[in-house]
Write an enzyme that holds these catalytic residues in place. Structure first.
Site, PDB file in Angstrom:
ATOM      1  N   LYS A  52       0.847  -1.209   0.000  1.00  0.00           N
ATOM      2  CA  LYS A  52       0.000   0.000   0.000  1.00  0.00           C
ATOM      3  C   LYS A  52       0.879   1.255   0.000  1.00  0.00           C
ATOM      4  O   LYS A  52       0.601   2.224  -0.705  1.00  0.00           O
ATOM      5  CB  LYS A  52      -0.951  -0.027   1.215  1.00  0.00           C
ATOM      6  N   GLN A  96      -4.919  -2.326   9.286  1.00  0.00           N
ATOM      7  CA  GLN A  96      -4.767  -3.627   8.627  1.00  0.00           C
ATOM      8  C   GLN A  96      -5.367  -4.745   9.487  1.00  0.00           C
ATOM      9  O   GLN A  96      -5.062  -4.866  10.666  1.00  0.00           O
ATOM     10  CB  GLN A  96      -3.267  -3.899   8.367  1.00  0.00           C
ATOM     11  N   ASP A 119     -11.166   2.070   3.710  1.00  0.00           N
ATOM     12  CA  ASP A 119     -11.417   0.635   3.488  1.00  0.00           C
ATOM     13  C   ASP A 119     -12.910   0.373   3.270  1.00  0.00           C
ATOM     14  O   ASP A 119     -13.302  -0.712   2.838  1.00  0.00           O
ATOM     15  CB  ASP A 119     -10.951  -0.179   4.704  1.00  0.00           C
TER      16      ASP A 119
END
Ligand code: NAP
Length: 292
Positions: A52, A96, A119
């Site tokens: 990322k 994450q 997200d």
């Protein structure tokens, strides 16, 4: 049979974003800024976060990374999230997953400012997605929608069978494929581990989206000729011939199913790279909202 090439497509998307960011900078604007919080040192999670950050560098985004010990308490983690929620220079961030067992994932997701939840996991963003309002879409389903759109795969009026009902892939995928738009307008069947005679559904499907994490689960005798296959599954399986000692396997018996498919995603090189590109698109959306 045609390959839905996620590597090629994600490069195109990243180059489009890169050009946009260059134009912002030429106008004297700051770059979009994405943050990532990693708790613990799980190898796969580390790789995802590294990728990322690498993607941010490629497109010219600013990025921030916070690596926390896996002994951190839930309260301390949420305090860090609040700090980032209040950081005006950060457009969006991700935490994450998975998190260590002593931390309640729901509480953490709920602590993220929905306006920074790139997200798309916060219940508010999930709800907006279900209501077809503009929002951050979960990156993997978003990447699949983008892939179907750019390859002009027809979805309207088709029967789509989704295997898996997780909050990050299967369920949002089923919602997006049924939305009133293109891609979408599919008649959707969502299946899971309690589905009886799953092949009965996949045999009738025009589009099958597999997101269960069972290598080579979908066999050629479970699909009809001309089917479109989107394989989300990524499982590490032992491979002594590989320098890493493992290879990545999808949920589809690719070699046999491809003979019947009209379109098919490979693993690796299909859905995975698209997922990465969509996080950048969500960050861009957050940035543009902040710079209206
Ligand atoms: P998950 O949370 O474990 O969910 C798996 C789903 O599959 C569950 O709904 C489960 O049913 C269902 N399932 C499991 N075994 C089944 C069976 N034998 N028959 C029918 N349904 C079955 O997994 P996930 O997070 O959605 O991820 C799924 C796969 O996609 C994994 O391999 C993951 O690594 C991969 N993935 C890839 C990307 C990417 O970017 N390419 C992104 C995310 C995930 P129940 O609900 O009944 O348990």
């Amino acid at each position: 049979m045609q390959i839905l090439d996620g590597i090629k497509l994600s490069k195109e998307i990243k180059n489009e974003i890169k050009s946009l960011v260059e134009s912002y900078k030429e106008q004297g604007k700051r770059a979009p800024h994405l943050g990532a919080i990693l708790v613990g040192n799980d190898g796969a999670s580390r790789t995802y976060v590294d990728n990322k950050i690498k993607d941010c560098k490629f497109v010219g985004f600013e990025s921030s990374e916070l690596i926390l010990e896996d002994t951190i308490s839930q309260e301390e983690l949420i305090a860090k999230i609040q700090e980032w929620n209040n950081d005006a220079n950060l457009d969006g961030f991700i935490v994450q997953l998975p998190l260590p067992k002593h931390i309640d994932q729901e509480a953490v997701i709920n602590a993220i400012d929905p306006n920074k939840d790139v997200d798309g996991f916060h219940p508010m963003n999930f709800g907006k997605m279900a209501l077809e309002m503009e929002t951050f879409l979960p990156a993997t389903p978003y990447g699949i929608m983008e892939m179907l759109e750019r390859y002009e795969v027809p979805t309207a009026g088709k029967h789509t069978v989704v295997i898996g009902r997780s909050r990050i892939v299967g369920r949002p995928m089923s919602i997006l494929m049924s939305k009133n738009g293109n891609p979408g307008n599919s008649t959707v069947t969502i299946t899971h581990s309690k589905t009886e005679d799953l092949a009965k559904y996949t045999k009738e499907a025009d589009i099958v989206i597999t997101a269960l994490g069972v290598p080579e689960f979908l066999k050629a005798d479970m699909v009809k000729d001309g089917v479109v296959i989107v394989d989300v599954g990524i499982t590490r399986v032992d491979d002594p011939t590989s320098p890493k000692g493992f290879k990545l396997a999808g949920d589809v018996d690719f070699e046999n199913v491809k003979e019947k498919a009209s379109w098919i995603t490979p693993v690796p090189g299909g859905v995975g790279p698209m997922t990465r590109a969509m996080l950048l698109k969500n960050t861009l959306l957050a940035y543009n909202r902040n710079n209206k």
